[in-house]
Design a protein around this motif. Sequence first.
Motif, PDB file in Angstrom:
ATOM      1  N   THR A   7      48.644  29.634  36.002  1.00 59.06           N
ATOM      2  CA  THR A   7      47.966  29.491  34.412  1.00 59.06           C
ATOM      3  C   THR A   7      46.847  28.501  34.632  1.00 59.06           C
ATOM      4  O   THR A   7      46.846  27.909  35.703  1.00 59.06           O
ATOM      5  CB  THR A   7      49.042  28.798  33.575  1.00 59.06           C
ATOM      6  N   GLY A   8      46.160  28.575  33.773  1.00 58.10           N
ATOM      7  CA  GLY A   8      44.855  27.741  33.686  1.00 58.10           C
ATOM      8  C   GLY A   8      43.698  28.284  34.618  1.00 58.10           C
ATOM      9  O   GLY A   8      42.704  27.524  34.919  1.00 58.10           O
ATOM     10  N   VAL A   9      43.883  29.456  35.116  1.00 61.45           N
ATOM     11  CA  VAL A   9      42.751  30.062  35.843  1.00 61.45           C
ATOM     12  C   VAL A   9      41.488  30.396  34.930  1.00 61.45           C
ATOM     13  O   VAL A   9      41.494  30.922  33.872  1.00 61.45           O
ATOM     14  CB  VAL A   9      43.161  31.303  36.353  1.00 61.45           C
ATOM     15  N   THR A  10      40.426  29.952  35.396  1.00 59.06           N
ATOM     16  CA  THR A  10      39.201  30.159  34.741  1.00 59.06           C
ATOM     17  C   THR A  10      38.148  30.460  35.871  1.00 59.06           C
ATOM     18  O   THR A  10      38.400  30.216  37.134  1.00 59.06           O
ATOM     19  CB  THR A  10      38.625  29.000  34.028  1.00 59.06           C
ATOM     20  N   TYR A  11      37.037  31.142  35.425  1.00 55.21           N
ATOM     21  CA  TYR A  11      35.964  31.679  36.598  1.00 55.21           C
ATOM     22  C   TYR A  11      34.894  31.040  36.207  1.00 55.21           C
ATOM     23  O   TYR A  11      34.166  31.218  35.199  1.00 55.21           O
ATOM     24  CB  TYR A  11      36.230  33.125  36.576  1.00 55.21           C
ATOM     25  N   ALA A  12      33.998  30.689  37.193  1.00 58.39           N
ATOM     26  CA  ALA A  12      32.543  30.014  37.126  1.00 58.39           C
ATOM     27  C   ALA A  12      31.731  30.996  37.744  1.00 58.39           C
ATOM     28  O   ALA A  12      31.198  30.956  38.677  1.00 58.39           O
ATOM     29  CB  ALA A  12      32.525  28.525  38.049  1.00 58.39           C
ATOM     30  N   ALA A  13      31.306  32.008  36.801  1.00 64.59           N
ATOM     31  CA  ALA A  13      30.030  32.821  37.168  1.00 64.59           C
ATOM     32  C   ALA A  13      28.923  32.123  37.402  1.00 64.59           C
ATOM     33  O   ALA A  13      28.498  30.905  37.161  1.00 64.59           O
ATOM     34  CB  ALA A  13      29.843  33.934  36.100  1.00 64.59           C
ATOM     35  N   LYS A  14      27.908  32.685  38.616  1.00 66.41           N
ATOM     36  CA  LYS A  14      26.871  32.168  38.724  1.00 66.41           C
ATOM     37  C   LYS A  14      25.994  32.053  37.669  1.00 66.41           C
ATOM     38  O   LYS A  14      25.934  32.964  36.951  1.00 66.41           O
ATOM     39  CB  LYS A  14      26.270  33.225  39.748  1.00 66.41           C
TER      40      LYS A  14
END
Length: 308
Positions: free
Chosen positions: A193-200
């Motif tokens: 849980t708590g997964v987020t993605y930091a796109a360029k």
Amino acid sequence: MKLIFAGTPEFAAQALQAIIAAGHEVALVLTQPDRAAGRGMVLRASPVKGLALAAGIEVLQPQTLKDTATQERIRAIAAEVIVVAAYGLILPQAVLEMPRLGCLNIHASLLPRWRGAAPIQRAIMAGDAETGICIMQMDAGLDTGPVLLCGRLPIDRSDTAASLHDKLARLGARLIVEALAGLPLSAQPQAETGVTYAAKIGKDEAGLDWRLPAAMLAARVRAFNPFPGACCALGGDLFKLWRADAVDGTGLPGEILSADRDGLVIACGDGALRVTELQKAGGKRLSAAQFLAGTRLLPGSRCALPTT
């Protein structure tokens, strides 16, 4: 410990310097090919390459790690571990399996939050109270491997992407030396849980939408300093905003409420943004007082709103 280091920018160079200073044998450095930069578009070596050459370390700059010749060169080193920091190329499974102790990544977030390319900027944009460094055992996924070591760092309200980068680079350099000294370490799987993605970060994100809350826009100004620089258009001119904070204020989104030595105050969807450092296209970065001494901006005029 005999190792291979893979990295490209200054963030990675600080880690490499710490590893060299700790007495490890860096047998090979992998870094991105030289890139054209500056007004003259002259080819420039990466900070990691410059440091490696100064230290007498062999440097390899492949376009990909998938070709057989490159993989054979890496295998021939017989490194115990590969350390990766902001390298910019994907390590194929064959390379991940080569070192006895695997591949370690220095990642600038508290995983699983902000996996991906721009964790520093995305953490500031999201208003996170803290961030950190995770030393991660790499697998085939995107920053999905188990964490060996973690260090936390508060995000100050004055932090820009540049200042937070420097703090995290120092922390990453310290933690990778600590991790190498302790190998093998127990690995903690990342939470599901708590997964987020930091796109360029793209240049298309630089334009500010004044309909958004002032606090959100202030965070974007900090996150986009130094790249790509938050910007807005007024009267046909383009401005970059380098320092700003959220203040009270009411007006039409984009409306200039005041312009004096204390700053340029612009109305937002909620509150107002007080800009204290800015730059006109082709000009220098100036304080609000310096800028307004040479450029007249009248209260009541409005910054353009994005069309999309």
